[in-house]
Design an enzyme around this catalytic site. Structure first.
Site, PDB file in Angstrom:
ATOM      1  N   GLY B  38     -12.174 -27.598  -7.190  1.00  0.00           N
ATOM      2  CA  GLY B  38     -12.532 -27.008  -8.478  1.00  0.00           C
ATOM      3  C   GLY B  38     -13.887 -27.450  -8.999  1.00  0.00           C
ATOM      4  CB  CYS B 247       1.760   2.416  -4.505  1.00  0.00           C
ATOM      5  SG  CYS B 247       0.511   3.168  -3.425  1.00  0.00           S
ATOM      6  CB  CYS B 250       2.752   2.551   0.309  1.00  0.00           C
ATOM      7  SG  CYS B 250       2.477   1.252  -0.902  1.00  0.00           S
ATOM      8  CB  CYS B 272      -1.866  -0.264  -2.908  1.00  0.00           C
ATOM      9  SG  CYS B 272      -0.084  -0.270  -2.874  1.00  0.00           S
ATOM     10  CB  CYS B 278      -1.751   0.968   0.608  1.00  0.00           C
ATOM     11  SG  CYS B 278      -1.035   2.435  -0.139  1.00  0.00           S
TER      12      CYS B 278
END
Lengths: 256, 289
Positions: B38, B247, B250, B272, B278
């Site tokens: 970080g 979606c 899909c 997606c 997808c």
């Protein structure tokens, strides 16, 4: 009683006679110390050194914290000084723009210290904001307004609220009434006097306005050319000044 | 440093475009970044043959981590077939001669902008993020020296000021992307502009995650299995966005959906954003038929 803040031989010079030198005093809990003097006499430098924002050339400041431990301010780590400045201390700037976050709302300004201390509950932060706005006589409905939409006096009161929300024991103020008109000044002073009394705050206040000093301060230090020329009880100094410069300062105030 | 590795198929460039010394300096920075999860490590950013803001930071990190056996996937907003993704993929295919793929599972290095793939990453994979603004405190504290000090002193009260403002203004935390996170209880980090939907994928990820900001010249990293927590309030906890739709292609209800306007009458479809996820689902559905 143990002194809250002890300064010994404090010196910080930017040039000969510029800054402060050889300042010593004790400040006790609940006491208000006024520092008066003309512009350039070193008042603000002294305040910066006392609050640990600037390192002194010589001398020391020690602080007795809430647990009764005495800490050498300038020997401690910067992290410690910053923690102090946002928990047990407060610092009210002359210009509220320096002491406030102008880009975020009044409520966020008040809540910032609490968030820095780890308060992670929005409802409680909000309530603290509302309470403190009321305490400094700002309409709580303005909690979501930006400070830049506030008048100068309101900004100064908001800055005071932002500092007091963490229940500090010691407050530094640099000309808190500078730049405000006379009636707003009177209002602010009245508010400050009540808050100081209610919260048992110790205060170091820098001002060039003797009326402010007379209203707020228990004790006064008169500074000139970087040195303290006279120190004592406020009434004593204002009614019976001993040093030639104090006499000049007192006599130059218009008597109604 | 005697042998200069020859580039791919006569391109005239060193392997993966950057010279070996530059890649070494980047790797030193990346090692430090991995050691301090970080923490933003400055590095000597180079000019890349595309403009700042198009992924120069991510490309430099990719160049420094690529080996000859690596398989590279590049996505932009989750898609493999957008201009930026195609260009960067082709760039490394040309200058490094490495294999590329569109399959998340087949890739060893994935360079990404704005998304983390839907298919969970596995140990050994590296995800490289393109970062526009690495400093999460920037919007509240414009001074860089001050924000560095705040990171050093763990002085993060202002981070919640931003979230407070969100709730005060909108009634909920309205930050939807680049949602700040606390890494391993120490550094507050900007996860780059991924949707907050992807934030939980950062937590305890088995894959190594590297972040490169080209314009700002900063690197940071999440080593595998690093605890990453999204900042929030006790009474306004971190929440994931939900869609009412599935979606349109899909039928997934688990993935991050893009809203598309498909005609002049404002008809909307949700699909997606992760094209590989997808497509993979549709292939399996067709195979079953």
């Amino acid at each position: 009683m143990k002194a809250l803040l002890t300064a010994r031989g404090l010196t910080r010079l930017h040039g000969p006679g510029k800054g402060c030198q050889n300042v010593s005093f004790d400040l006790y809990p609940g006491e208000v110390l006024g520092i008066v003097g003309e512009s350039g006499s070193g008042k603000s430098t002294l305040l910066n050194v006392l609050s640990g924002r600037v390192m002194p050339d010589r001398g020391s400041v020690s602080y007795c914290d809430a647990q009764g431990r005495v800490v050498g301010l300038h020997d401690a780590s910067e992290a410690f000084r910053r923690t102090l400045l946002r928990t047990e201390w407060g610092y009210v700037e002359q210009n509220p723009r320096d002491g406030l976050r102008m880009g975020v709302s009044a409520g966020a300004n008040i809540g910032e210290r609490l968030m820095a201390q780890g308060v992670r509950h929005y409802g409680r932060l909000r309530q603290a904001g509302l309470d403190w706005l009321a305490q400094v006589e700002i309409d709580p409905q303005r909690i979501d307004d930006l400070p830049r939409t506030f008048s100068g006096g309101m900004q100064q009161r908001l800055q005071i609220a932002r500092n007091l929300v963490s229940r500090p024991r010691l407050l530094f103020m640099d000309e808190p009434t500078g730049g405000l008109d006379v009636s707003v000044q009177a209002h602010l002073l009245d508010l400050l006097r009540n808050l100081v009394r209610d919260l048992q705050l110790a205060v170091v206040i820098v001002t060039h306005d003797l009326a402010v000093a007379r209203l707020l301060a228990d004790r006064l230090m008169v500074m000139r050319h970087s040195r303290v020329v006279e120190a004592g009880l406020t009434d004593q100094i204002l009614d019976d000044p001993q040093h030639a410069y104090s006499q000049l300062l007192v006599s130059s105030v218009l008597q109604p | 440093m005697t042998a200069i590795e020859s580039g791919a198929a006569g391109s005239g460039y060193n392997f993966a475009y950057l010279d070996e010394q530059t890649k070494r300096s980047l790797r030193r920075g990346l090692l430090k970044a991995v050691a301090l999860p970080g923490y933003q490590v400055p590095f000597g950013g180079r000019e890349m043959p595309l403009p700042y803001g198009w992924g120069t930071g991510g490309m430099q990190v990719t160049a420094a981590t690529l080996g000859r056996d690596d398989v590279l996937k590049v996505i932009d907003q989750g898609a493999d077939d957008t201009t930026n993704a195609v260009s960067i993929r082709r760039f490394f295919a040309r200058t490094a001669g490495i294999r590329t793929t569109q399959r998340t599972t087949a890739a060893s290095i994935i360079q990404t902008r704005h998304r983390i793939p839907e298919i969970p990453l596995r140990a050994g994979q590296i995800l490289v993020f393109q970062v526009p603004i690495p400093e999460p405190l920037r919007f509240i504290e414009p001074s860089d020296s001050e924000t560095r000090l705040m990171h050093a002193l763990n002085d993060y009260g202002v981070m919640h000021v931003k979230l407070y403002e969100d709730i005060a203004t909108y009634g909920h935390i309205a930050t939807a992307y680049a949602y700040p996170v606390m890494v391993d209880g120490r550094y507050v980090m900007d996860p780059s502009p991924i949707p907050k939907f992807d934030n939980p994928k950062l937590n305890m990820s088995p894959a190594l995650m590297l972040f490169g900001a080209g314009r700002e010249k900063r690197l940071y990293a999440l080593p595998p299995y690093t605890p990453v927590a999204s900042l929030d309030f006790e009474d306004h906890p971190f929440e994931l966005p939900v869609w009412e739709q599935a979606c349109a292609q899909c039928g997934s209800r688990q993935s991050y959906l893009d809203e598309l306007i498909v005609d002049d009458r404002g008809t909307r479809r949700f699909v997606c954003s992760d094209t590989d996820y997808c497509a993979g689902r549709r292939e399996r559905q067709e195979a079953r038929l």
